[in-house]
Scaffold this motif. Structure first.
Motif, mmCIF file in Angstrom:
data_model
loop_
_atom_site.group_PDB
_atom_site.id
_atom_site.type_symbol
_atom_site.label_atom_id
_atom_site.label_comp_id
_atom_site.label_asym_id
_atom_site.label_seq_id
_atom_site.Cartn_x
_atom_site.Cartn_y
_atom_site.Cartn_z
ATOM 1 N N THR A 1 8.511 7.191 4.439
ATOM 2 C CA THR A 1 7.101 7.173 4.071
ATOM 3 C C THR A 1 6.259 8.080 4.970
ATOM 4 O O THR A 1 5.354 8.768 4.492
ATOM 5 N N ILE A 2 6.575 8.066 6.281
ATOM 6 C CA ILE A 2 5.688 8.816 7.183
ATOM 7 C C ILE A 2 6.154 10.247 7.442
ATOM 8 O O ILE A 2 5.352 11.079 7.862
ATOM 9 N N PHE B 1 -13.117 -1.836 -1.414
ATOM 10 C CA PHE B 1 -12.857 -3.234 -1.772
ATOM 11 C C PHE B 1 -14.087 -3.925 -2.360
ATOM 12 O O PHE B 1 -13.978 -4.993 -2.946
ATOM 13 N N LEU C 1 6.908 0.285 0.317
ATOM 14 C CA LEU C 1 7.159 -0.199 1.679
ATOM 15 C C LEU C 1 6.533 -1.571 1.887
ATOM 16 O O LEU C 1 7.136 -2.472 2.462
ATOM 17 N N TYR C 2 5.311 -1.728 1.390
ATOM 18 C CA TYR C 2 4.601 -3.000 1.540
ATOM 19 C C TYR C 2 5.399 -4.142 0.899
ATOM 20 O O TYR C 2 5.542 -5.226 1.469
ATOM 21 N N MET D 1 -13.253 -3.300 -6.080
ATOM 22 C CA MET D 1 -11.866 -3.240 -6.548
ATOM 23 C C MET D 1 -11.562 -4.305 -7.613
ATOM 24 O O MET D 1 -10.744 -4.073 -8.494
ATOM 25 N N ASN E 1 -1.401 8.341 1.510
ATOM 26 C CA ASN E 1 -1.423 7.154 2.361
ATOM 27 C C ASN E 1 -1.967 5.915 1.663
ATOM 28 O O ASN E 1 -1.771 4.800 2.125
ATOM 29 N N LEU F 1 -1.113 -0.571 -5.524
ATOM 30 C CA LEU F 1 -0.677 -1.974 -5.465
ATOM 31 C C LEU F 1 -1.451 -2.814 -6.478
ATOM 32 O O LEU F 1 -0.884 -3.624 -7.205
ATOM 33 N N LEU F 2 -2.765 -2.608 -6.532
ATOM 34 C CA LEU F 2 -3.599 -3.421 -7.403
ATOM 35 C C LEU F 2 -3.475 -3.018 -8.862
ATOM 36 O O LEU F 2 -3.431 -3.866 -9.752
ATOM 37 N N LEU G 1 -3.431 13.895 2.058
ATOM 38 C CA LEU G 1 -3.017 12.857 3.002
ATOM 39 C C LEU G 1 -3.632 11.511 2.623
ATOM 40 O O LEU G 1 -2.964 10.475 2.639
ATOM 41 N N THR H 1 4.123 4.037 -0.180
ATOM 42 C CA THR H 1 3.362 3.078 0.621
ATOM 43 C C THR H 1 3.424 1.684 0.016
ATOM 44 O O THR H 1 3.678 0.700 0.712
ATOM 45 N N PHE I 1 -2.395 2.769 -0.383
ATOM 46 C CA PHE I 1 -1.423 1.842 -0.959
ATOM 47 C C PHE I 1 -2.096 0.773 -1.798
ATOM 48 O O PHE I 1 -1.511 0.206 -2.699
ATOM 49 N N LEU I 2 -3.385 0.522 -1.511
ATOM 50 C CA LEU I 2 -4.056 -0.575 -2.182
ATOM 51 C C LEU I 2 -4.310 -0.248 -3.657
ATOM 52 O O LEU I 2 -4.106 -1.101 -4.524
#
Lengths: 281, 331
Positions: free
Chosen positions: A255-256, A124, A234-235, A127, A213, A219-220, A209, A231, A215-216
């Motif tokens: 997802t899992i 971050f 799902l968010y 990012m 896993n 997403l961004l 993995l 992921t 997601f950021l």
């Protein structure tokens, strides 16, 4: 006296210890059990009986998540985002790890500082500038762009990890091959590489993995919504819906589940990767 | 994260044990390698490292440098030539009560998120140590939370904490503690700790697995000897077992501690820093400033501040590992 001894020394554990371990294991796994049981309930059952296990078995929630929630598409995207990035990480890390461990080359020290930087800096921190950089490179909403970013976040760990494996190999093999006239490339590709396949396996599982896993990053860097993985899906599913918990549980399960299956089958590789990364380096 | 390999390949020092584990062979500098071979090695080495370096330079170093530039300007995401503001972002950061509150939450997280997983992970590892039957099943069960996606973890724990129909409140009502029920993530006094508890749930597995592997190397004869000498459970743990696993324990502690600075995902997913900033850490504050308020420079300043704060700890970790590596070689 023998009872207290069992608390430390390897040997057979008493029933009491198994009860304690079993209870703690159930407690640890409780949230996963909750997802599974909620998924298999009917929506009626969820409303009437939110705390109990499922009393009537139904795949309705899975079907809803799959078709209405779009999780079938997310699943494909997850694969498209984690397989290429993982291959990239494993290949580039193996190459770099070998060079760092066994080849003197100009610029090795600054290159290695880059790896250390990559291990230290949280994602971050950069990012936001990366967002604008990807925009100007036209790599937003792109499979190539997001795969490359995912790979770049794992490369430092990978190079570090493979370096430890290559460093452990005995020098004699290499010298013998050199005397037999093997080129440096042949020593790497034909002799050293086959000796670190277990390390590459562990790195593959661990990296996969991590990328699955994440997601950021998607997403961004997929603001337009193209190729969203499970992921991220799902968010957004959580943010965009009401109290209908059944399909949400089903989406969570989708997802899992691949993570759990992969982990249960390959848990040795995952833990080996972790232990090597944390302690060995 | 040990120190980088700065040895000069051309000057072999065979007695130097190197920074890593014992028994590791020196690989780069050997007598009797021809100049041609050395040239070939240099070429191949550069070639093999180049792709990784390029990817990391473009997607990590370059944005990092940009981040440093953003800190000194006032960038809103649109203006291609943002005005230079010098240290104004830092000045604002130091005077911002939200930042101090978030920093306080970071500290809570670093302490709680380090101590709790260490204690619980050590306890689980000791409990499983020596168990043969079913050991693999327990290992998988305790470690599983660590590999689950943070988003999914956040969703599930969101149900557990839900104000109505939440499992936690359901359990509290069932045992007659109705007075304690609340919306755990929506209540400012509990939001941070609720997320922290979830984080501990995922982190215990990491500590557990690594300490369990360290316990495998503990000299059991010494434990037996202490037992014959009449040492009780605590004394054997304190004076026989713990000293032997201390290097690994400190390593895990340092990694967990540094992870505490980087906390972001779970808070972002579960509360987004809310309610009203009650669970904000510097990471989530950086995100909301940059992406929601378009205060990109200010958000970046906050994000960089965390990295800078973590550096002394990373250096400490590096020193610690070098020292432990030397001790292990000396032993």
């Amino acid at each position: 006296m023998t009872r207290t001894k069992k608390a430390y020394a390897p040997g057979r554990a008493g029933i009491g210890r198994h009860l304690a371990l079993g209870g703690l294991a159930l407690l640890t796994l409780f949230p996963v059990i909750l997802v599974l049981s909620t998924t298999l309930k009917t929506s009626q059952d969820v409303r009437v009986n939110p705390f109990g296990l499922f009393s009537s078995f139904s795949l309705e929630n899975l079907r809803t998540a799959w078709t209405v929630g779009g999780f079938d598409g997310y699943l494909l995207n997850s694969i498209l985002l984690s397989v290429p990035s993982t291959v990239l990480v494993v290949v580039l890390s193996t190459m770099a790890g070998y060079a760092f461990a066994r080849l003197p080359f100009p610029g090795r020290t600054p290159a290695f500082y880059l790896v250390v930087l990559g291990l230290l800096v949280p994602f971050f921190t950069y990012m936001v500038p990366l967002y604008f950089q990807l925009r100007s490179m036209r790599l937003l909403d792109s499979l190539v762009g997001v795969n490359l970013v995912l790979a770049s976040t794992q490369l430092a760990f990978g190079a570090w990890f493979m370096r430890a494996f290559f460093t452990d190999l005995p020098t004699e093999i290499e010298q013998a091959a050199r005397i037999d006239g093997a080129s440096e490339w042949q020593i790497f590709s034909r002799i050293m590489l086959p000796l670190v396949t277990s390390g590459m396996g562990a790195l593959t599982v661990f990296t996969f993995l991590q990328n699955w896993n994440n997601f950021l990053v998607p997403l961004l860097y997929m603001p337009g919504g193209g190729y969203r993985p499970l992921t991220t899906g799902l968010y957004l599913f959580v943010g965009g819906r009401s109290v209908d918990i059944g399909p949400l549980a089903a989406g969570t399960l989708i997802t899992i589940l691949p993570v759990i299956l992969l982990f249960v089958v390959l848990q040795r590789q995952v833990t080996q990767g972790l232990i090597s990364g944390a302690v060995k380096g | 994260m040990s120190r980088p390999d700065v040895r000069e390949p051309a000057a072999p020092t065979p007695s130097d044990p190197g920074p890593a584990a014992p028994g590791r062979r020196r690989t780069t500098a050997r007598a009797g390698i021809s100049a041609a071979t050395r040239r070939e090695q240099a070429r191949l080495g550069a070639l093999l490292v180049a792709p990784a370096v390029v990817v990391m330079a473009v997607f990590l170093v370059f944005p990092m440098l940009n981040a440093i530039y953003y800190v000194f300007v006032d960038f809103d995401g649109l203006d291609p030539n943002p005005p230079w503001v010098g240290l104004a972002n830092f000045a604002e950061m130091f005077g911002d009560p939200d930042v101090w509150a978030a920093f306080g939450n970071n500290l809570v997280w670093i302490v709680g998120g380090t101590v709790a997983p260490l204690v619980l992970g050590l306890g689980l590892a000791l409990l499983l140590w020596g168990v043969r039957r079913g050991s693999a099943v327990y290992r998988v069960a305790f470690f599983l939370p660590y590999v689950l996606p943070p988003v999914a973890v956040g969703v599930v724990w969101g149900w557990i904490y839900a104000p109505t129909r939440g499992w936690l409140n359901g359990v509290l009502e069932a045992v007659g503690l109705d007075g304690l029920t609340r919306g755990w993530l929506g209540d400012p006094s509990t939001a941070l700790y609720a997320v922290l508890a979830t984080a501990v749930w995922t982190a215990v597995g990491f500590v557990f697995v690594i300490i369990l592997s360290a316990l495998r190397n503990v000299d059991v004869d010494q434990v037996d000897a202490a037992l014959l000498d009449g040492a009780n459970w605590w004394q054997r743990l304190r004076y026989v077992v713990l000293p032997q696993i201390m290097p690994v324990f400190l390593m895990v502690a340092a990694i967990t501690l540094i992870g505490g600075f980087a906390v972001f995902d779970l808070i972002f997913v579960m509360t987004g820093g809310g309610p009203a900033g009650a669970s904000d850490v510097l990471g989530t504050l950086a995100y909301s400033n940059a992406f929601q308020l378009s205060r990109i420079s200010y958000g970046t300043t906050l994000a960089l501040a965390i990295t800078v704060l973590a550096v002394p700890f990373a250096i400490w970790l590096d020193r610690l590992q070098s020292r432990l590596a030397r001790e292990r070689i000396g032993a």
